[in-house]
Write a protein that holds these residues in place. Structure first.
Motif, PDB file in Angstrom:
ATOM      1  N   SER A  17      11.212  -6.770 -13.040  1.00  0.00           N
ATOM      2  CA  SER A  17      10.462  -6.541 -11.801  1.00  0.00           C
ATOM      3  C   SER A  17      11.220  -7.099 -10.602  1.00  0.00           C
ATOM      4  O   SER A  17      12.016  -8.031 -10.733  1.00  0.00           O
ATOM      5  CB  SER A  17       9.088  -7.219 -11.879  1.00  0.00           C
ATOM      6  N   ARG A  19      10.370  -7.556  -6.111  1.00  0.00           N
ATOM      7  CA  ARG A  19       9.511  -7.287  -4.965  1.00  0.00           C
ATOM      8  C   ARG A  19      10.374  -7.203  -3.714  1.00  0.00           C
ATOM      9  O   ARG A  19      11.062  -8.159  -3.352  1.00  0.00           O
ATOM     10  CB  ARG A  19       8.434  -8.355  -4.776  1.00  0.00           C
ATOM     11  N   ALA A  49       7.236   5.478  -1.691  1.00  0.00           N
ATOM     12  CA  ALA A  49       5.830   5.166  -1.470  1.00  0.00           C
ATOM     13  C   ALA A  49       5.589   5.032   0.017  1.00  0.00           C
ATOM     14  O   ALA A  49       6.501   4.700   0.778  1.00  0.00           O
ATOM     15  CB  ALA A  49       5.437   3.876  -2.186  1.00  0.00           C
ATOM     16  N   ILE A  51       2.357   3.744   2.902  1.00  0.00           N
ATOM     17  CA  ILE A  51       1.034   3.184   3.159  1.00  0.00           C
ATOM     18  C   ILE A  51       0.708   3.427   4.619  1.00  0.00           C
ATOM     19  O   ILE A  51       1.504   3.129   5.508  1.00  0.00           O
ATOM     20  CB  ILE A  51       0.965   1.690   2.768  1.00  0.00           C
ATOM     21  N   SER A  57      -2.490   4.591   0.354  1.00  0.00           N
ATOM     22  CA  SER A  57      -1.131   4.641  -0.171  1.00  0.00           C
ATOM     23  C   SER A  57      -0.903   5.887  -1.019  1.00  0.00           C
ATOM     24  O   SER A  57      -1.851   6.431  -1.612  1.00  0.00           O
ATOM     25  CB  SER A  57      -0.822   3.394  -0.995  1.00  0.00           C
ATOM     26  N   TYR A  59       2.334   7.687  -3.660  1.00  0.00           N
ATOM     27  CA  TYR A  59       3.540   7.376  -4.410  1.00  0.00           C
ATOM     28  C   TYR A  59       4.211   8.648  -4.917  1.00  0.00           C
ATOM     29  O   TYR A  59       3.541   9.641  -5.230  1.00  0.00           O
ATOM     30  CB  TYR A  59       3.199   6.496  -5.624  1.00  0.00           C
ATOM     31  N   LYS A  64       4.652   6.230  -9.978  1.00  0.00           N
ATOM     32  CA  LYS A  64       3.217   5.978 -10.074  1.00  0.00           C
ATOM     33  C   LYS A  64       2.909   5.109 -11.285  1.00  0.00           C
ATOM     34  O   LYS A  64       3.399   5.351 -12.386  1.00  0.00           O
ATOM     35  CB  LYS A  64       2.457   7.302 -10.169  1.00  0.00           C
ATOM     36  N   ARG A  66       3.866   2.132 -11.714  1.00  0.00           N
ATOM     37  CA  ARG A  66       4.852   1.054 -11.873  1.00  0.00           C
ATOM     38  C   ARG A  66       5.155   0.338 -10.552  1.00  0.00           C
ATOM     39  O   ARG A  66       5.490  -0.845 -10.563  1.00  0.00           O
ATOM     40  CB  ARG A  66       6.162   1.613 -12.438  1.00  0.00           C
ATOM     41  N   THR A  68       3.960  -0.660  -6.510  1.00  0.00           N
ATOM     42  CA  THR A  68       2.800  -0.849  -5.646  1.00  0.00           C
ATOM     43  C   THR A  68       3.271  -1.214  -4.248  1.00  0.00           C
ATOM     44  O   THR A  68       4.055  -2.163  -4.083  1.00  0.00           O
ATOM     45  CB  THR A  68       1.884  -1.958  -6.182  1.00  0.00           C
ATOM     46  N   THR A  70       2.161  -2.498  -0.506  1.00  0.00           N
ATOM     47  CA  THR A  70       1.108  -3.208   0.214  1.00  0.00           C
ATOM     48  C   THR A  70       1.638  -3.602   1.593  1.00  0.00           C
ATOM     49  O   THR A  70       2.838  -3.569   1.846  1.00  0.00           O
ATOM     50  CB  THR A  70       0.662  -4.483  -0.534  1.00  0.00           C
ATOM     51  N   LEU A  80       7.054  -3.825  -1.500  1.00  0.00           N
ATOM     52  CA  LEU A  80       7.094  -2.878  -2.606  1.00  0.00           C
ATOM     53  C   LEU A  80       7.292  -3.687  -3.879  1.00  0.00           C
ATOM     54  O   LEU A  80       8.375  -4.238  -4.106  1.00  0.00           O
ATOM     55  CB  LEU A  80       8.212  -1.853  -2.447  1.00  0.00           C
ATOM     56  N   GLN A  81       6.242  -3.775  -4.670  1.00  0.00           N
ATOM     57  CA  GLN A  81       6.324  -4.439  -5.962  1.00  0.00           C
ATOM     58  C   GLN A  81       6.757  -3.406  -6.994  1.00  0.00           C
ATOM     59  O   GLN A  81       6.080  -2.391  -7.168  1.00  0.00           O
ATOM     60  CB  GLN A  81       4.978  -5.035  -6.344  1.00  0.00           C
TER      61      GLN A  81
END
Length: 114
Positions: A17, A19, A49, A51, A57, A59, A64, A66, A68, A70, A80-81
């Motif tokens: 992962s 961010r 993605a 927002i 939001s 994607y 999608k 995977r 996120t 915010t 973007l996570q």
């Protein structure tokens, strides 16, 4: 002067992962739709993605479930996570701010090793 500064990219193993963050200045951040795009070597830049100013939001299909996106309007920052990363996610990731004009950051490299 509008500035978008991305950070958080790097090298990660597949399945890992990251961010990403994009800090905006010189704009009324809350008015802007904020997006993440990416460009892999030899390919066109594509939407990852987005927002909206209202917090909705959307994607790209490949991310999608995977990724996120915010936003924190108090910090003028969009995130973007990215989880369960795959080698095909390797690209330069760009932040975009869009309202009456469109602005881009300088990009941050994400490299996913197999």
């Amino acid at each position: 002067q509008v500035q978008l500064v991305e950070s958080g990219g790097g090298l990660v193993q597949a399945g890992g992962s990251l961010r990403l963050s994009c800090a905006a200045s010189g704009v009324i951040f809350s008015l802007y739709s904020m997006g993440w795009y990416r460009q892999a070597p030899g390919k066109q830049r594509e939407l990852v993605a987005v927002i909206t100013s209202g917090g909705s939001s959307n994607y790209a299909d490949p991310v999608k479930g995977r990724f996120t996106i915010t936003r924190d309007n108090a910090k003028n920052t969009v995130y973007l996570q990215m989880s369960s990363l795959k080698s095909e996610n390797t690209a330069v990731y760009y932040c975009n701010a869009r309202y009456r004009n469109s602005y881009w950051g300088q990009g941050t490299q994400v490299t996913v090793s197999a």
